[in-house]
Design an enzyme around this catalytic site. Sequence first.
Site, mmCIF file in Angstrom:
data_model
loop_
_atom_site.group_PDB
_atom_site.id
_atom_site.type_symbol
_atom_site.label_atom_id
_atom_site.label_comp_id
_atom_site.label_asym_id
_atom_site.label_seq_id
_atom_site.Cartn_x
_atom_site.Cartn_y
_atom_site.Cartn_z
ATOM 1 N N GLU A 83 0.804 -1.236 0.000
ATOM 2 C CA GLU A 83 0.000 0.000 0.000
ATOM 3 C C GLU A 83 0.834 1.281 0.000
ATOM 4 O O GLU A 83 0.637 2.153 0.851
ATOM 5 C CB GLU A 83 -0.957 0.001 1.189
ATOM 6 C CG GLU A 83 -1.860 -1.222 1.235
ATOM 7 C CD GLU A 83 -2.843 -1.196 2.401
ATOM 8 O OE1 GLU A 83 -2.718 -0.337 3.280
ATOM 9 O OE2 GLU A 83 -3.743 -2.063 2.417
ATOM 10 N N GLU A 111 -6.130 -10.768 -1.231
ATOM 11 C CA GLU A 111 -6.939 -10.587 -0.008
ATOM 12 C C GLU A 111 -8.422 -10.540 -0.355
ATOM 13 O O GLU A 111 -9.170 -9.680 0.125
ATOM 14 C CB GLU A 111 -6.520 -9.301 0.713
ATOM 15 C CG GLU A 111 -5.027 -9.235 1.000
ATOM 16 C CD GLU A 111 -4.591 -7.973 1.735
ATOM 17 O OE1 GLU A 111 -5.444 -7.255 2.279
ATOM 18 O OE2 GLU A 111 -3.377 -7.707 1.748
HETATM 19 C C1 XIL Z 1 -6.083 -6.521 8.244
HETATM 20 C C2 XIL Z 1 -6.448 -7.756 9.032
HETATM 21 O O1 XIL Z 1 -7.470 -8.435 8.385
HETATM 22 C C3 XIL Z 1 -6.863 -7.370 10.405
HETATM 23 O O2 XIL Z 1 -7.091 -8.523 11.184
HETATM 24 C C4 XIL Z 1 -5.771 -6.523 11.027
HETATM 25 O O3 XIL Z 1 -6.162 -6.116 12.280
HETATM 26 C C5 XIL Z 1 -5.491 -5.327 10.184
HETATM 27 O O4 XIL Z 1 -5.126 -5.751 8.905
HETATM 28 N N1 XIL Z 1 -4.927 -4.617 3.693
HETATM 29 C C6 XIL Z 1 -3.951 -5.499 4.067
HETATM 30 C C7 XIL Z 1 -4.187 -6.424 5.188
HETATM 31 O O5 XIL Z 1 -2.911 -5.584 3.413
HETATM 32 O O6 XIL Z 1 -3.014 -6.709 5.911
HETATM 33 C C8 XIL Z 1 -5.253 -5.909 6.110
HETATM 34 O O7 XIL Z 1 -5.546 -6.940 7.041
HETATM 35 C C9 XIL Z 1 -6.482 -5.513 5.347
HETATM 36 C C10 XIL Z 1 -6.166 -4.423 4.381
#
Ligand code: XIL
Length: 467
Positions: free
Chosen positions: A262, A372
């Site tokens: 990101e 994701e």
């Molecule tokens: C999120 C997780 O799902 C949560 O459990 C944690 O508290 C915060 O991070 N983008 C990403 C992930 O790259 O690492 C994030 O995951 C969601 C957004």
Amino acid sequence: MKNKILLVLSSLLIFFSSCANEDQNAQLVLSTPVANPAKEISDNGFRAKWNYVSKAPTYLLDVSTSPAFTDFVPNYNAKVISDLNDLVTGLMGGTQYYYRVRAQSDDLIISEYSNVISVITTGTNNIAEDPTFLKVKVNKLANPFFVGMAVKANQLDSGSPYDVILKNEFSSISAEYEMKMDQISTASGVYNWTVADKIVAYGNSNGINVHGHALVWHNSVPTWLANYAGTDAAFALEVKKYITDVVTHYKGKVRSWDVVNEAVEADGTMRNTIFLKRMGANYVNDCFKWARAAAVAAADSQLLLFYNDYATSDNIDKQNAAYTIIDGLVASKLIDGVGFQMHNTIFTPSKAQIESDINRAVAKGLKIHISELDMQVNPGNAPANLTATFTNELRLAQKEKYKEIVKIYNALPAANKYALTVWGMKDNESWIPFSTDLNHPGNDWPLLYDASFGLKSAHTGFLQGLD
Ligand code: XIL
């Protein structure tokens, strides 16, 4: 004079006969009926309705589960109806149907098809979801790929429902948060490997691929580093040391890493993170360089390095900014693939937007990780759609959207495939309903399993995307 009378008479004859022809032709064409939204929708039927068409005493009604009417509900393939509605019965609950009508005259002249009306019956669909295991179906493809899931270490105890489902369904894991910097790094050069090691060992001992997520992310900076009092150069050395130590610790055990997560903003600028501020605009390149150097020094020639980001498909400014970074990494031969997070909704991004975003990375010869995936049905930025229930409409829309993205992924060239990872197992444990970033109202059902480990239609949609 006689000639003139003859001319007038013959003109009149031609005029009258052409009128008669028009009359005959008019009988041959019926207006196209307009179908109206269904009424009296129940668990096993609905009332189909349409508008009156002049000179059409009967109508032909089609009902199908396919919007293209490739099949018909029994008895509803041009069922003759002498009314402007019909009570369709004997259907399945919680199921998507479509209907259309044609008008028919006494002498059996038939109109064009009406518009198509979509209707979903109430109640529950008693048809079991397809129980085929995801990875089993994927592994039968000509060009398979890893099917991944985000995991938490406490789910991995042998014999837990997560453990059983994971081993059956998934061929790759990513740590949902326990391999991020703030979890592993407790102080400069001090590491807590226990939890991360458990996740990696689980993958390694069960023949499951391990994707590392994520070395550098602005949302997981440990407090000691966020408050770092040293110079910028010393800060950069801390980041280098962290990347080097983690890549080395997991050499040969973690197949791929999201090196930077990101790095760009929605407006197409570099995200103004602590890394940008203290290490300068070239920090992404530096992090990849250190990760690669660590892998080479550890003789880990297989390690794949990914740049990972979100919401690039429907934001061209952000997409361009991400590809500027990616192009720099390609030029330096430091990157192997791109992770597209795909925290999507049933509304966006569109198929075309996803394809054109991903295809830019395909054209550069990079591996594609849908990293994701989850699918909100109740996105917080569209208040009109907010709902407290997971309705059949939402369930089926989600199924289609899962199917769509799996289809897109599966159509990629073999060389570009890596993994398609869903961000968690069960709806009630997804990060989505609890994310403050998403300004979310609290109710959502974004994953493949419900709160009781039951298969959702989204899971069937995923499988259908592989057909
Ligand atoms: C999120 C997780 O799902 C949560 O459990 C944690 O508290 C915060 O991070 N983008 C990403 C992930 O790259 O690492 C994030 O995951 C969601 C957004």
